[in-house]
Scaffold this active site. Structure first.
Site, mmCIF file in Angstrom:
data_model
loop_
_atom_site.group_PDB
_atom_site.id
_atom_site.type_symbol
_atom_site.label_atom_id
_atom_site.label_comp_id
_atom_site.label_asym_id
_atom_site.label_seq_id
_atom_site.Cartn_x
_atom_site.Cartn_y
_atom_site.Cartn_z
ATOM 1 N N SER A 258 0.816 -1.209 0.000
ATOM 2 C CA SER A 258 0.000 0.000 0.000
ATOM 3 C C SER A 258 0.848 1.257 0.000
ATOM 4 O O SER A 258 2.018 1.243 0.343
ATOM 5 C CB SER A 258 -0.900 0.010 1.229
ATOM 6 O OG SER A 258 -0.186 0.492 2.343
ATOM 7 N N LYS A 259 0.194 2.305 -0.387
ATOM 8 C CA LYS A 259 0.843 3.610 -0.477
ATOM 9 C C LYS A 259 1.384 4.116 0.856
ATOM 10 O O LYS A 259 2.222 4.985 0.899
ATOM 11 C CB LYS A 259 -0.174 4.633 -0.981
ATOM 12 C CG LYS A 259 -0.178 4.789 -2.475
ATOM 13 C CD LYS A 259 -1.151 5.875 -2.849
ATOM 14 C CE LYS A 259 -2.440 5.252 -3.343
ATOM 15 N NZ LYS A 259 -3.306 6.171 -4.039
#
Length: 503
Positions: A258-259
RNA sequence: GCCCCAUUCGUCUAGUGGCCUAGGACGCAGCCCUCUCAAGGCUGAAACACGGGUUCGAGUCCCGUAUGGGGCACCA
């Protein structure tokens, strides 16, 4: 395996730029299609009006093209199984949803999302386990159905009549048989109240009519496999062979990539997740493709660096590793560096230009071409050209702090004298090309009784004001005699006032 | 909570019952080279999650346990 021609698809939802995991899925499908001399199809699954992002389709298309993953059927190229946008196939889905209703394999449900959410809450309050939709409209009598239809003005969804008992077995090509108890499966929605299909319906209908032979998708879809199997069964269609690719986890192995994941080394840097971020950071498409091919699959003979052609030749879906993997980010950095070093200097120069432009630097073509070979082995990503060559393009040179000019074991006074000697030496040079400089300055070091580093480091700091820079003499040649001398003079003056202030 | 999937060095992986004294790569450490930083060369540390089977023999097959992951929408 199957005697049907190989036809695989990549079916992204246009919600933004591609996730790196999606890119890997696209890549494996493409590799397989090319290897089998089959077809690679791009299909846009735009059935969620709420999540649709403007420009996402273009971004996906550009991204795949950038990577070199060409498709045989899909947007912009057409094909005889189209259209390839699900939003243009609405009638088909409606038709087949109605077919299921007519054949008692699906039914209309009039419950609103609010009512169901309410029911779930009530169930939980009473300590009961809510296992999804409660099938309240599955067993309606004709009269009740008619009454509800009028009451709700015909607004309804179509739900699948999932078998209540028994088991569903799905054979995953790399995981073997996966068994699910049907009681765990829900009567899921096939057609939404707005007339759009859900993923399940659209996916099955499209894969069937587009004659997809193999479904290769992410591991997160495993739970829907039995549902889809039941759907194919209800339609009386043969299900394509199926295989689930392992998920890509954050570099520390915790959670889906994920970011939000920060690189451990640089506290403020996030690991790139979207393809667009990799493009902007200056990764080469050929490096990214090579790298991604090594996540979940291996060449087989210890080779890590190979061309796409070689990958196509050796690719084998049966050798895909089913275990999820942490994203080996540092390996990507290394591999990108390998690919940068493989480029010809001319090619590298061209690829570097957009990055300097985007950074707002006014670079000089010739100087860039000159310096490129000297920074080539120092770059891990193309965007690093900005920091390493900044000293060449800055409009207003800001000298480094005086303290950084003074080498270890020397003081300000000595440094000043050294730089003065350097200034005189360079000034007297008949030509400013780097070999001439190097010869003269090495001689100077010897004359002054200094080690090379003691002499060269202060010059580098004086002329570039950078921690990391290309080799000194080449840097100075690129800078030009005038500017080089000016900067050295600046350093001498700075040392001067530093000394005066202390007295 | 329920269902499902997975499990070899820190990480990506090779390994499909004897070739494993477990191989490669990144990263890490040391040394060499060296004008910074790299690149390059050499050397090194580093793994079969655990417990039961099956077998003459198990990293490789089976079953449990543990751990990690994924999924439980009128999103895909």
């Amino acid at each position: 395996m199957s005697d049907k021609p190989v036809r695989v698809r990549f079916a992204p939802s246009p919600t933004g730029s591609l996730h790196i995991g999606g890119v890997r899925t696209a890549l494996f499908n493409w590799l397989f299609a090319r290897q089998q001399k089959g077809a690679f199809i791009l299909r846009i699954e735009d059935t969620d009006k709420k999540r649709y992002a403007e420009g996402a389709v273009e971004e996906i298309i550009n991204g795949l093209r950038w990577l070199g993953l060409d498709w045989d059927e899909g947007p912009e190229v057409g094909g005889d199984k189209g259209p390839y946008f699900q939003s243009q196939r609405l009638e088909l889905y409606r038709e087949w949803a109605e077919w299921l209703v007519a054949n008692d394999k699906a039914y209309r449900c009039y419950a609103t999302p609010e009512e169901l959410a309410e029911a779930e809450e009530q169930a939980k309050k009473r300590g009961l386990r809510w296992t999804g939709y409660d099938r309240r409209h599955r067993y309606l009598s004709e009269e009740e159905r008619q009454r509800l239809h009028e009451e709700r003005n015909g607004v309804h969804v179509i739900r699948f009549k999932m078998p209540i008992d028994g088991q569903t077995r799905v054979h995953d090509l790399i995981r073997g048989e996966i068994v699910f108890d049907n009681k765990e499966l829900n009567d899921l929605v096939l057609l939404k109240s707005d007339g759009y299909p859900t993923y399940h319906l659209a996916n099955v209908v499209d894969d069937h009519f587009m004659e997809i032979s193999h479904i290769m998708r992410g591991e997160e879809w495993i739970p829907t496999a039995p549902i889809h199997w039941q759907l194919y069964n209800a339609f009386g269609w043969e299900m394509p062979l199926i295989l689930h690719l392992p998920v890509i986890l954050n570099p520390n192995g915790k959670g889906k990539m994920s970011k939000r994941y920060k690189l451990p080394e640089g506290t403020d840097k996030f690991v790139p997740v979207l393809l667009s971020e990799y493009m902007e950071a200056g990764y080469l498409p050929e490096a990214l493709v090579n790298f991604l091919t090594n996540v979940g699959w291996a060449f087989g003979d210890d080779r890590e660096i190979f061309t796409v052609e070689e990958a196509i030749e050796h690719f084998d879906i049966m050798r895909i590793n089913p275990a999820g993997s942490a994203f080996p980010y540092q390996k990507l950095e290394w591999m990108n560096g390998v690919y940068i070093r493989k480029l010809s200097p001319e090619e590298l120069t061209e690829r570097l230009k957009p990055f300097l432009e985007r950074a707002g630097l006014k670079y000089d073509e010739q100087k860039l071409a000159f310096i490129t070979p000297y920074i080539q082995e120092r770059l891990k990503t193309l965007s690093e050209v900005v920091d390493i060559t900044r000293f060449l393009w800055v409009e207003e040179f800001v000298p480094a702090p005086v303290e950084e000019l003074i080498p270890k074991k020397l003081d300000a006074e000595q440094t000043k004298k050294i730089l003065q000697a350097v200034y005189d030496t360079l000034d007297a040079l008949p030509s400013f090309d780097w070999p001439t400089q190097e010869a003269a300055l090495r001689q100077l070091a010897e004359d002054l009784g200094l080690k090379a580093g003691q002499l060269f480091n202060p010059i580098r700091v004086a002329t570039t004001a950078q921690r990391v820079a290309p080799p000194l003499f080449q840097s100075m040649e690129a800078l030009g005699k005038e500017e080089t001398l000016r900067r050295i003079k600046l350093a001498i003056d700075a040392l001067d006032s530093y000394l005066n202030k202390r007295d």
